[in-house]
Scaffold this active site. Structure first.
Site, PDB file in Angstrom:
ATOM      1  N   LYS A   1     -21.324   1.947  -3.816  1.00  0.00           N
ATOM      2  CA  LYS A   1     -22.666   2.389  -3.453  1.00  0.00           C
ATOM      3  C   LYS A   1     -23.690   1.755  -4.396  1.00  0.00           C
ATOM      4  O   LYS A   1     -24.723   1.259  -3.953  1.00  0.00           O
ATOM      5  CB  LYS A   1     -22.714   3.908  -3.539  1.00  0.00           C
ATOM      6  CG  LYS A   1     -23.767   4.550  -2.679  1.00  0.00           C
ATOM      7  CD  LYS A   1     -23.695   6.076  -2.764  1.00  0.00           C
ATOM      8  CE  LYS A   1     -22.606   6.661  -1.882  1.00  0.00           C
ATOM      9  NZ  LYS A   1     -22.395   8.097  -2.129  1.00  0.00           N
TER      10      LYS A   1
ATOM     11  N   ARG B   1     -25.616  11.007  -6.882  1.00  0.00           N
ATOM     12  CA  ARG B   1     -24.635  10.636  -5.855  1.00  0.00           C
ATOM     13  C   ARG B   1     -23.386   9.986  -6.434  1.00  0.00           C
ATOM     14  O   ARG B   1     -23.460   9.087  -7.257  1.00  0.00           O
ATOM     15  CB  ARG B   1     -25.268   9.628  -4.882  1.00  0.00           C
ATOM     16  CG  ARG B   1     -26.656   9.986  -4.449  1.00  0.00           C
ATOM     17  CD  ARG B   1     -27.311   8.844  -3.707  1.00  0.00           C
ATOM     18  NE  ARG B   1     -26.615   8.499  -2.460  1.00  0.00           N
ATOM     19  CZ  ARG B   1     -26.948   7.472  -1.708  1.00  0.00           C
ATOM     20  NH1 ARG B   1     -27.937   6.671  -2.081  1.00  0.00           N
ATOM     21  NH2 ARG B   1     -26.276   7.231  -0.599  1.00  0.00           N
TER      22      ARG B   1
ATOM     23  N   GLY C   1     -17.100  10.840   1.887  1.00  0.00           N
ATOM     24  CA  GLY C   1     -17.207  12.290   1.865  1.00  0.00           C
ATOM     25  C   GLY C   1     -16.243  13.006   0.935  1.00  0.00           C
ATOM     26  O   GLY C   1     -16.218  14.232   0.887  1.00  0.00           O
TER      27      GLY C   1
ATOM     28  N   MET D   1     -16.084  12.892  -2.384  1.00  0.00           N
ATOM     29  CA  MET D   1     -16.666  13.363  -3.643  1.00  0.00           C
ATOM     30  C   MET D   1     -18.046  13.958  -3.361  1.00  0.00           C
ATOM     31  O   MET D   1     -18.466  14.036  -2.230  1.00  0.00           O
ATOM     32  CB  MET D   1     -16.731  12.211  -4.636  1.00  0.00           C
ATOM     33  CG  MET D   1     -15.350  11.772  -5.083  1.00  0.00           C
ATOM     34  SD  MET D   1     -15.413  10.415  -6.230  1.00  0.00           S
ATOM     35  CE  MET D   1     -16.129   9.128  -5.255  1.00  0.00           C
TER      36      MET D   1
ATOM     37  N   ARG E   1     -22.366  -0.536   3.442  1.00  0.00           N
ATOM     38  CA  ARG E   1     -21.007  -0.922   3.065  1.00  0.00           C
ATOM     39  C   ARG E   1     -20.354  -1.600   4.265  1.00  0.00           C
ATOM     40  O   ARG E   1     -20.800  -1.411   5.402  1.00  0.00           O
ATOM     41  CB  ARG E   1     -20.194   0.298   2.637  1.00  0.00           C
ATOM     42  CG  ARG E   1     -20.058   1.330   3.722  1.00  0.00           C
ATOM     43  CD  ARG E   1     -19.300   2.562   3.246  1.00  0.00           C
ATOM     44  NE  ARG E   1     -19.371   3.604   4.254  1.00  0.00           N
ATOM     45  CZ  ARG E   1     -19.428   4.909   4.012  1.00  0.00           C
ATOM     46  NH1 ARG E   1     -19.403   5.354   2.780  1.00  0.00           N
ATOM     47  NH2 ARG E   1     -19.477   5.783   4.983  1.00  0.00           N
TER      48      ARG E   1
ATOM     49  N   HIS F   1     -17.158  13.106  10.552  1.00  0.00           N
ATOM     50  CA  HIS F   1     -16.109  12.978   9.547  1.00  0.00           C
ATOM     51  C   HIS F   1     -14.767  12.621  10.181  1.00  0.00           C
ATOM     52  O   HIS F   1     -14.081  11.695   9.768  1.00  0.00           O
ATOM     53  CB  HIS F   1     -16.003  14.286   8.774  1.00  0.00           C
ATOM     54  CG  HIS F   1     -14.928  14.274   7.738  1.00  0.00           C
ATOM     55  ND1 HIS F   1     -13.656  14.742   7.974  1.00  0.00           N
ATOM     56  CD2 HIS F   1     -14.926  13.796   6.474  1.00  0.00           C
ATOM     57  CE1 HIS F   1     -12.926  14.575   6.887  1.00  0.00           C
ATOM     58  NE2 HIS F   1     -13.673  14.019   5.955  1.00  0.00           N
TER      59      HIS F   1
ATOM     60  N   ARG G   1      24.285 -13.570  13.812  1.00  0.00           N
ATOM     61  CA  ARG G   1      25.101 -13.127  12.687  1.00  0.00           C
ATOM     62  C   ARG G   1      26.386 -12.494  13.215  1.00  0.00           C
ATOM     63  O   ARG G   1      26.354 -11.600  14.070  1.00  0.00           O
ATOM     64  CB  ARG G   1      24.340 -12.100  11.846  1.00  0.00           C
ATOM     65  CG  ARG G   1      25.184 -11.629  10.671  1.00  0.00           C
ATOM     66  CD  ARG G   1      24.468 -10.585   9.862  1.00  0.00           C
ATOM     67  NE  ARG G   1      24.380  -9.327  10.593  1.00  0.00           N
ATOM     68  CZ  ARG G   1      23.710  -8.275  10.140  1.00  0.00           C
ATOM     69  NH1 ARG G   1      23.052  -8.340   9.001  1.00  0.00           N
ATOM     70  NH2 ARG G   1      23.691  -7.174  10.836  1.00  0.00           N
TER      71      ARG G   1
ATOM     72  N   SER H   1      19.725 -17.583   4.961  1.00  0.00           N
ATOM     73  CA  SER H   1      18.750 -16.596   5.407  1.00  0.00           C
ATOM     74  C   SER H   1      18.836 -15.410   4.451  1.00  0.00           C
ATOM     75  O   SER H   1      19.905 -14.818   4.287  1.00  0.00           O
ATOM     76  CB  SER H   1      19.060 -16.165   6.845  1.00  0.00           C
ATOM     77  OG  SER H   1      18.175 -15.147   7.235  1.00  0.00           O
TER      78      SER H   1
ATOM     79  N   GLY I   1      18.889 -11.996   3.320  1.00  0.00           N
ATOM     80  CA  GLY I   1      19.027 -10.646   3.859  1.00  0.00           C
ATOM     81  C   GLY I   1      18.533  -9.678   2.795  1.00  0.00           C
ATOM     82  O   GLY I   1      19.307  -9.120   2.028  1.00  0.00           O
TER      83      GLY I   1
ATOM     84  N   ASN J   1      17.283  -6.736   2.767  1.00  0.00           N
ATOM     85  CA  ASN J   1      17.616  -5.305   2.717  1.00  0.00           C
ATOM     86  C   ASN J   1      18.828  -5.117   1.815  1.00  0.00           C
ATOM     87  O   ASN J   1      18.814  -4.325   0.872  1.00  0.00           O
ATOM     88  CB  ASN J   1      17.940  -4.762   4.111  1.00  0.00           C
ATOM     89  CG  ASN J   1      16.738  -4.826   5.040  1.00  0.00           C
ATOM     90  OD1 ASN J   1      15.621  -5.048   4.597  1.00  0.00           O
ATOM     91  ND2 ASN J   1      16.988  -4.654   6.320  1.00  0.00           N
TER      92      ASN J   1
ATOM     93  N   CYS K   1      15.327 -12.624   6.754  1.00  0.00           N
ATOM     94  CA  CYS K   1      15.492 -11.787   7.944  1.00  0.00           C
ATOM     95  C   CYS K   1      15.541 -10.303   7.615  1.00  0.00           C
ATOM     96  O   CYS K   1      15.762  -9.474   8.475  1.00  0.00           O
ATOM     97  CB  CYS K   1      16.718 -12.208   8.737  1.00  0.00           C
ATOM     98  SG  CYS K   1      18.259 -11.957   7.833  1.00  0.00           S
TER      99      CYS K   1
ATOM    100  N   TYR L   1      10.755 -20.128   7.329  1.00  0.00           N
ATOM    101  CA  TYR L   1      10.321 -19.115   8.297  1.00  0.00           C
ATOM    102  C   TYR L   1      10.568 -17.713   7.753  1.00  0.00           C
ATOM    103  O   TYR L   1      11.366 -17.516   6.829  1.00  0.00           O
ATOM    104  CB  TYR L   1      11.045 -19.283   9.641  1.00  0.00           C
ATOM    105  CG  TYR L   1      12.526 -18.978   9.584  1.00  0.00           C
ATOM    106  CD1 TYR L   1      12.998 -17.675   9.757  1.00  0.00           C
ATOM    107  CD2 TYR L   1      13.454 -19.978   9.351  1.00  0.00           C
ATOM    108  CE1 TYR L   1      14.357 -17.386   9.695  1.00  0.00           C
ATOM    109  CE2 TYR L   1      14.807 -19.709   9.279  1.00  0.00           C
ATOM    110  CZ  TYR L   1      15.259 -18.409   9.454  1.00  0.00           C
ATOM    111  OH  TYR L   1      16.587 -18.122   9.375  1.00  0.00           O
TER     112      TYR L   1
HETATM  113  P1  ADP Z   1     -21.628  10.369   0.724  1.00  0.00           P
HETATM  114  O1  ADP Z   1     -20.883   9.427  -0.108  1.00  0.00           O
HETATM  115  O2  ADP Z   1     -20.947  11.639   1.007  1.00  0.00           O
HETATM  116  O3  ADP Z   1     -22.193   9.696   1.953  1.00  0.00           O
HETATM  117  P2  ADP Z   1     -24.243  10.083  -0.397  1.00  0.00           P
HETATM  118  O4  ADP Z   1     -24.415   9.979  -1.851  1.00  0.00           O
HETATM  119  O5  ADP Z   1     -24.310   8.813   0.351  1.00  0.00           O
HETATM  120  O6  ADP Z   1     -22.894  10.831  -0.133  1.00  0.00           O
HETATM  121  O7  ADP Z   1     -25.363  11.070   0.108  1.00  0.00           O
HETATM  122  C1  ADP Z   1     -25.210  12.078   1.063  1.00  0.00           C
HETATM  123  C2  ADP Z   1     -26.391  12.016   2.057  1.00  0.00           C
HETATM  124  O8  ADP Z   1     -27.637  12.195   1.378  1.00  0.00           O
HETATM  125  C3  ADP Z   1     -26.466  10.703   2.758  1.00  0.00           C
HETATM  126  O9  ADP Z   1     -26.852  10.914   4.088  1.00  0.00           O
HETATM  127  C4  ADP Z   1     -27.558   9.983   2.033  1.00  0.00           C
HETATM  128  O10 ADP Z   1     -28.196   9.046   2.848  1.00  0.00           O
HETATM  129  C5  ADP Z   1     -28.497  11.108   1.636  1.00  0.00           C
HETATM  130  N1  ADP Z   1     -29.216  10.770   0.414  1.00  0.00           N
HETATM  131  C6  ADP Z   1     -28.674  10.439  -0.769  1.00  0.00           C
HETATM  132  N2  ADP Z   1     -29.613  10.149  -1.679  1.00  0.00           N
HETATM  133  C7  ADP Z   1     -30.804  10.304  -1.051  1.00  0.00           C
HETATM  134  C8  ADP Z   1     -32.160  10.140  -1.460  1.00  0.00           C
HETATM  135  N3  ADP Z   1     -32.471   9.747  -2.689  1.00  0.00           N
HETATM  136  N4  ADP Z   1     -33.103  10.385  -0.554  1.00  0.00           N
HETATM  137  C9  ADP Z   1     -32.800  10.788   0.685  1.00  0.00           C
HETATM  138  N5  ADP Z   1     -31.546  10.954   1.142  1.00  0.00           N
HETATM  139  C10 ADP Z   1     -30.560  10.722   0.282  1.00  0.00           C
HETATM  140 MG    MG Z   2      23.252  -7.271   5.223  1.00  0.00          MG
HETATM  141 MG    MG Z   3     -23.147   8.057   1.969  1.00  0.00          MG
END
Ligand code: ADP
Ligand code: MG
Ligand code: MG
Length: 835
Positions: free
Chosen positions: A21, A90, A99, A101, A312, A427, A587, A720, A722, A724, A788, A808
């Site tokens: 991020k 964040r 999601g 953390m 990402r 999710h 074989r 060849s 083998g 395993n 193989c 191969y």
């Molecule tokens: P996750 O990894 O769970 O997506 P994020 O850190 O990306 O967590 O943030 C959770 C939500 O909050 C996301 O939708 C993100 O876009 C929003 N968000 C995070 N920081 C800000 C910010 N500074 N202003 C507005 N929205 C934010």
């Molecule tokens: Mg064998």
């Molecule tokens: Mg996010």
């Protein structure tokens, strides 16, 4: 050591240091994409925290300094009663863990600052909405207040009361304290149980730690000219070009994923916020061009002003990855080599599994969104813990109103996931695609009440079987007929490019014409291992085989073998025809004879019991099997060689083409073993088909054979590996006794990192292979070399085989496409290394 970097500061830290991020935010800032200002606290700080359970020295002062800079830049003050600076705190690790953390929004509000925010914006309800959200998120994340103590309908007073009731404290008014504890909580969330489960499932090391991003808040919850959304630059399920996403007006980030309100498709933004929409389209185009890959972004519109909050590389289905790579190469965005390099071979598995027969007429019980393709059948379970429990006894499908990160262990245990609620970016959908699991999301026709599900007129209970088709969104009651997968056009395109790049040939392990034909359809260039043992089974054959084994002397054995010969011959003919023009390695009989006999306890006949007892071995894997059998009872191999030669001749007469036959002797350790068996092979061949070419070679599957490869090569046309057996014999691991027992312990305790039966033990077994290659080729430079064992279908092992210079790899028919791709990637990596 420095722990904090502003987004616009040049650093040489990559995602290991700043997290995905953080790197994305910094890169977008550099590109001039609108991103709120902020800074990243490095994973070094998190690792220091994980080691000492405290913030490292100097970190707080650095954070203060960066907050000061943020204040200067924005003209706002952190904790100000007039115009407060608010930030989000964040998480963001090197490897994306969607999601798993925590993140806390609106940090920096207290009883006074909220009034300042209200005055400054002229919108008291907006200010209160932010404060209410902070109290709730902070309560849940920092103080561990259970989610259900709060409600999205709370006002500030109710949220505060619930906070105090749960924690015994007033909501903290010191904003620096808020910030410090938020940072600690995000570090802490690296170690949450769900994050740990996710890491284990995705083989992510536990010691990476997460970075923390502190970002100035921008507000999507300021009314109808604001909002928040997520988008993909291409459809993450199919790879089709075009914007794809969801938008929620008047909302903050979390609302989109939390499923409190149903988001709308992105195109509604075109009408309500045309300028921001156009800017979004243009920004996404730029991002895709810059990263040269499909992007998954988060954005917020604050009073018609667009901000990007995350970008990402999109997690996507295998089909989408193929389409995106193929079309990006066609568009000239990336080269064909890059397109080939970009596909994760492991992910192809998704496309190579059986799917629901498209021709079958089926009663569709309900339809939802086709969130992640593939078919899955299993007993339904309604919560993640039950999924884990019941999955031990058989396949399950996890059925939820919606999933949250706390369901991750259940999603891992289940064959597939079905949700009532949520879109393509929910999710369930995102995580299932990442895991390559079928998912049908947003199936509104499904009603859940406790442990009862109502689905298109059916009432279902825990354990009742359903089938979901994540490729079409259909849901069926009961099991449904499946058909083998097909390779679509994009897949063909990428594989054709891979074929141009790779050096290794790819063969298949197949021992019947149907598998051989399938392997050929998937692009196999021959058969690397045709096992012959199954040719002794079957109602007509097994009794004859048993007669052979039980016979008192050679005469009796030969009489039985004569009757088995026609069966084998016709089997070989079928395989040769299916593989016309391509080499087939056959074989000779490998397993110990007792495998063809019933267990002693099941037999009443005294003579039979005695014979079974006589054949009993303490350690059959190390006993009378392979070439040891062939040398002790040459008439068995003689019959097999005769059947092969006659089949080859018959096919040649029928089709005009001589099959390319390679006769392979198993379990050779001594040159003398192979020398004698070679003589046997040649003399039978001379009797049956003197004019047909053929090769004679051996498996390399015991360490001695690898070490004495120079001598063995004198009498072999090919080797060849083998792997395993070579893994079993090198490690002295019996696979059956290892997997599920001590090997599981070894893996979970980190004694070894990978299951050596899945990925070649390159340091040990691989070293023996290297020795065998060197010594074998020293004797015979044109010695043909292949593998193989199952490792022939594993991407990492294939890369090693390429490096060794094998000719191969051979794997199961369904893995042939994967092996074609992995071979090409191996070749690309080798040319990429500077000489
Ligand atoms: P996750 O990894 O769970 O997506 P994020 O850190 O990306 O967590 O943030 C959770 C939500 O909050 C996301 O939708 C993100 O876009 C929003 N968000 C995070 N920081 C800000 C910010 N500074 N202003 C507005 N929205 C934010
Ligand atoms: Mg064998
Ligand atoms: Mg996010």
């Amino acid at each position: 050591m420095r722990y904090v970097f502003d987004f616009d500061e040049p650093t040489d830290g990559g995602r290991e240091l700043l997290g995905g991020k953080g790197v994305g935010l910094a890169e977008m800032t550099r590109m001039g994409v609108p991103v709120p200002a902020g800074f990243t606290i490095t994973t070094d700080a998190c690792r220091a925290f994980l080691a000492s359970r405290d913030l490292p020295d100097g970190l707080e002062a650095e954070v203060d300094e960066h907050i000061r800079r943020l204040e200067e830049r924005t003209g706002k003050r952190f904790g100000s009663p007039d115009d407060p600076l608010l930030v989000s705190v964040r998480s963001g690790a090197a490897v994306s863990m969607p999601g798993m953390m925590d993140t806390i929004l609106n940090v920096g509000l207290n009883d006074e600052a909220v009034q300042g925010l209200a005055r400054k914006t002229g919108d008291e309800s907006f200010a209160n909405d932010c404060y209410r959200r902070l109290i709730q998120m902070y309560g849940e994340t920092v103080d561990g207040v259970p989610h259900d103590r709060f409600s999205a309908d709370d006002d500030v007073e109710r949220a505060r009361a619930a906070y105090t009731a749960a924690t015994g404290d007033e909501f903290p008014q010191d904003v620096r304290d808020q910030l410090r504890r938020a940072i600690l909580a995000v570090f802490e969330s690296w170690s949450s149980p769900r994050a740990q489960v996710y890491r284990r499932a995705h083989e992510i090391p536990d010691d990476l730690g997460t970075a923390v991003n502190v970002v100035q808040m921008v507000f999507g919850n300021k009314g109808d000219r604001s909002g928040t959304g997520v988008a993909f630059t291409r459809d993450p399920s199919t790879g089709e070009q075009g914007l794809y996403g969801e938008f929620l007006a008047n909302a903050q980030g979390e609302d989109v994923v939390a499923g409190i309100r149903t988001p709308q498709p992105l195109r509604v933004m075109r009408e309500s916020l045309p300028n921001a929409f156009d800017q979004l389209v243009e920004t996404m185009r730029r991002l895709e061009e810059h990263y040269r890959d499909v992007q998954d972004i988060e954005f917020t519109v604050d009073d018609e002003q667009l901000y990007l909050l995350q970008t990402r590389s999109a997690k996507r289905t295998a089909a989408a990855a193929l389409k995106a790579a193929a079309s990006m190469a066609d568009e000239g965005l990336i080269t064909r080599e890059e397109a080939v390099a970009r596909i994760d071979p492991a992910q192809l598995d998704q496309l190579l599994h059986p799917m629901i027969d498209p021709a079958a007429e089926l009663e569709v019980a309900a339809k939802g969104l086709n969130a992640s393709p593939g078919a899955a059948s299993g007993g339904i379970v309604f919560d993640a813990d039950t999924a884990v429990e019941r999955a031990k006894a058989g396949p399950v499908v996890l059925v939820r109103y919606e999933t949250t990160p706390d369901d991750i262990h259940g999603m891992i245990a289940a064959q597939g996931v079905l949700t009532v609620h949520g879109g393509m970016t929910s999710h369930a959908a995102v995580v299932a695609r990442g895991m390559g699991k079928p998912c049908v999301a947003g199936c509104e026709e499904l009603a859940l009440e406790g442990t009862t599900a109502r689905l298109g007129g059916h009432e279902l209970h825990e354990g009742d079987v359903i089938t979901i088709d994540g490729g079409t969104g259909r849901v069926f009651v009961g099991e449904v007929p499946l058909v083998p997968p097909q390779i679509n056009e994009d897949f063909e395109t990428i594989l054709a490019w891979a074929d141009d790049i790779r050096r290794l040939k790819v063969r298949a392990n197949a021992d019947n014409p149907a598998d051989a034909r399938r392997a050929r359809e998937f692009g196999a260039q021959g058969i690397g291992l045709c096992r012959t043992e199954h040719m002794f089974f079957g109602d007509e054959r097994l009794p004859v085989m048993q007669e052979m084994i039980l016979a008192d002397g050679e005469r009796g054995r030969r009489a039985a073998l004569d009757r088995l010969l026609p069966f084998q011959q016709s089997d070989f003919e079928g395989i040769f025809e299916a593989m016309a023009g391509l080499p087939v390695t056959i074989r000779l009989l490998d397993p110990p004879l007792h495998e063809f006999l019933p267990a002693e306890g099941e037999v009443t006949d005294a003579r039979l019991r005695k014979r079974i007892r006589a054949l009993h071995e303490a350690n059959p894997m190390l006993g009378t099997r392979g070439c040891r059998l062939g040398l002790q009872f040459p008439e068995i191999y003689e019959m097999q060689i005769r059947a092969i030669a006659r089949a080859a001749l018959a096919v040649q007469e029928r089709t005009g083409d001589a099959p390319c036959v390679e006769v392979m002797h198993p379990l050779v350790g001594f040159r003398e073993e192979l020398a004698r068996l070679r003589d046997l092979t040649e003399s039978v061949w001379a009797e049956e088909a003197p004019d047909l070419e053929h090769l004679v070679g051996t498996m390399i599957e015991v360490p001695r054979a690898a070490l004495r490869a120079d001598e063995i090569a004198e009498v072999a046309d090919f080797f060849s590996f083998g792997t395993n057996d070579l893994t079993q014999t090198t490690l002295a691991f019996s696979r059956d006794d290892a997997e599920g027992k001590f090997l599981t312990h070894y893996l979970s305790h980190g004694v070894i990192e990978r299951n050596p039966f899945e990925t070649l033990d390159i340091d040990g077994v691989g070293d023996l292979m290297r020795i065998a290659v060197e010594r074998g080729r020293a004797t015979k430079p044109d010695l043909k070399l292949g593998i193989c064992g199952e490792h022939g279908g594993d991407a990492q092992s294939i890369a090693f085989c390429d490096e060794l210079g094998l000719d191969y790899v051979s794997c199961s028919p369904f893995r042939v496409p994967l092996a074609r791709l992995a071979s090409a990637q191996a070749a690309l990596r080798e040319t990429a290394v500077p000489a």
